[in-house]
Design an enzyme around this catalytic site. Structure first.
Site, PDB file in Angstrom:
ATOM      1  N   TRP A 181       1.188  -1.261   0.108  1.00 35.51           N
ATOM      2  CA  TRP A 181      -0.004  -0.091  -0.059  1.00 35.51           C
ATOM      3  C   TRP A 181       1.206   1.335   0.044  1.00 35.51           C
ATOM      4  CZ3 TRP A 181      -0.176   3.930   3.703  1.00 35.51           C
ATOM      5  CH2 TRP A 181      -1.153   4.772   3.493  1.00 35.51           C
ATOM      6  N   ASP A 290     -11.725   7.326   6.623  1.00 37.33           N
ATOM      7  CA  ASP A 290     -11.131   5.922   6.947  1.00 37.33           C
ATOM      8  C   ASP A 290     -10.357   6.155   8.132  1.00 37.33           C
ATOM      9  OD1 ASP A 290      -9.547   3.899   6.504  1.00 37.33           O
ATOM     10  OD2 ASP A 290      -7.888   4.830   5.740  1.00 37.33           O
ATOM     11  N   ASP A 292     -10.340   3.998  11.041  1.00 35.62           N
ATOM     12  CA  ASP A 292      -9.514   2.991  11.536  1.00 35.62           C
ATOM     13  C   ASP A 292      -9.943   2.922  13.230  1.00 35.62           C
ATOM     14  OD1 ASP A 292      -7.909   1.576   9.450  1.00 35.62           O
ATOM     15  OD2 ASP A 292      -7.132   3.676   9.124  1.00 35.62           O
TER      16      ASP A 292
HETATM   17  C1  RNT Z   1      -3.739   2.751   4.955  1.00 34.18           C
HETATM   18  C2  RNT Z   1      -3.798   1.573   4.717  1.00 34.18           C
HETATM   19  C3  RNT Z   1      -2.720   0.580   5.407  1.00 34.18           C
HETATM   20  C4  RNT Z   1      -2.182   0.931   6.434  1.00 34.18           C
HETATM   21  C5  RNT Z   1      -1.225   0.043   7.271  1.00 34.18           C
HETATM   22  C6  RNT Z   1      -0.665   0.593   8.479  1.00 34.18           C
HETATM   23  O1  RNT Z   1      -4.939   3.611   4.705  1.00 34.18           O
HETATM   24  O2  RNT Z   1      -4.954   0.960   5.384  1.00 34.18           O
HETATM   25  O3  RNT Z   1      -3.127  -0.706   5.112  1.00 34.18           O
HETATM   26  O4  RNT Z   1      -3.386   1.226   7.607  1.00 34.18           O
HETATM   27  O5  RNT Z   1      -0.476  -0.266   6.317  1.00 34.18           O
END
Ligand code: RNT
Ligand code: ZN
Length: 412
Positions: A181, A290, A292
């Site tokens: 990513w 996003d 998290d």
């Molecule tokens: C970021 C992506 C990625 C990260 C991690 C830490 O938006 O979701 O996967 O959260 O690699």
């Protein structure tokens, strides 16, 4: 009759075998992200978290050394039932005193302590190159940078990581999923959308030119829609990534925080399974963006699990978690989120899928709705409690987490 026995009978009335569900559930590996333990900081650089992702909160006690992170992972894992894999990022490399390697020259030996840790716990390891929080990220770009020095640096990082992923697979005997990513993008409307994507493609081709055994290492590519400060353009968009993986025969990775808010990954899984041998997921919880947040036992998590189970795709979907909440006890955040993935999978395994599919195909949609709603109030909690019991895991974890907080976290 105890509560589980009575629940078992109730499910059996609908033709659902709780024993079968429990025996499948305990073997589904969930790849647990190490980065909930330290707010995605890692050990290899003093740079602040960058790349358009952000942790918020300042709960005391985060891990700042490999020893602390390992101890925290052990604590969390002791309270999480089921099979686990450890998901590492390259920034979690561990160096001996006085030693340092930059990201473009990382070696398997820098991860030897993690291999030892995983082997002792009988776990596989998944891996992620870290294309953020580093001075070589120039103007928010890595693999798509127009600066050849920057682009090559990150290509070399990707290549180094591929070797490390292979080392993990060889050492643990479990295939390693290596997820790529990149944060690359622009805050405002770019003049050239093509150039960065062209260079990203070229960089990925270069990384993939390293010979590797694709039965040991599964390379996945994670798309995204936008990041903080990168609102207008993301190089690794959904279309870019979907086309790239299809062309190269690698594996797509969908993070359910990486789409427009009304798009659902649960609706994408069936299409992706039709055209890919394997798919990978980052399960998270996006609140308005996003963000998290910790995974809850919510509708979308259940629906994602239902899609995997309903299509008999448990061996085709790499399930990983990806969230980071720094505002609450991090050990509890791990346990709650990972348990909720397990709960969602159990919920899905306890649905009378054949009956539900038949109702759909016979256009008995009234009956389908009534049956689906009925299942929401069956004694699911009693089956889950039985699972925890069989896995020797405490149902109430908070007390134990609090003791750990007092005895360990508060002293950091
Ligand atoms: C970021 C992506 C990625 C990260 C991690 C830490 O938006 O979701 O996967 O959260 O690699
Ligand atoms: Zn992700």
């Amino acid at each position: 009759m105890n509560r589980y026995e009575s629940a078992k009978e109730m499910y059996a009335k609908y033709g659902v075998d709780t024993e079968r569900a429990l025996s499948i559930l305990k073997d589904i590996p969930i790849s647990v992200h190490c980065w909930q333990g330290d707010d995605v900081v890692g050990f290899d650089s003093k740079e602040a978290l960058s790349g358009g992702i952000q942790t918020t909160g300042n709960y005391p006690g985060k891990a700042t050394t490999p020893g602390q992170l390992m101890a925290d992972i052990d604590k969390a894992f002791s309270l999480i039932p089921g099979k686990k894999k450890l998901n590492l990022h390259a920034c979690y490399a561990i160096f001996n005193e006085g030693e340092h390697a930059d990201r473009d020259s990382l070696k398997p030996e820098h991860f030897a302590p993690w291999v030892k840790f995983a082997k002792e716990r009988n776990m596989g390891i998944d891996f992620n190159p870290t294309f953020f929080s580093h001075p070589m990220v120039k103007d928010n770009l890595t693999l798509s940078s127009p600066d050849e020095q920057v682009r090559t640096y990150w290509v070399n990082h990707g290549k180094a990581c591929l070797k490390i992923a292979e080392y993990f697979a060889n050492e643990t005997g479990v295939p390693c999923v290596m997820n790529i990513w990149i944060p690359d993008g622009y805050k405002d409307i770019p003049a050239d959308r093509f150039g960065p994507r062209f260079r990203f493609k070229k960089s990925l081709d270069e990384i993939l030119s390293v010979p590797y055994d694709n039965k040991k290492v599964y390379i996945t590519l994670e798309s995204k829609v936008f990041g903080i400060g990168l609102e207008s353009y993301t190089v690794g968009s959904a279309e870019f990534c979907m086309n790239y993986v299809a062309n190269k025969g690698i594996t797509p990775l969908m993070d359910n925080g990486h789409y427009h808010p009304t798009e659902l990954v649960s609706d994408k899984i069936s299409s992706m399974l039709l055209f890919n041998e394997k798919i990978a997921l980052h399960i998270t919880r996006a609140v308005r963006w996003d963000s998290d947040h910790v995974i809850l036992f919510d509708d979308e998590t259940r629906e994602i699990a239902k899609e995997i189970v309903a299509h008999n795709a448990l061996d085709r979907v790499f399930i990983a978690t990806d969230y980071f909440d720094a505002s609450i006890n991090r050990i509890s955040a791990w346990i709650t989120g990972i348990r909720n993935v397990g709960k969602a999978l159990l919920y899905a395994l306890l649905l009378p899928m054949d009956k539900m599919k038949a109702l759909q195909d016979n256009n008995q949609l009234t009956e389908l709705m009534v049956l689906s709603e009925e299942f929401k109030s069956l004694p699911f909690g009693d089956v889950w409690a039985e699972y925890l019991n069989r896995e020797n895991v405490l149902a109430d974890y908070l007390d134990e987490v609090k003791v750990y907080e007092q005895e360990v976290l508060s002293k950091r």
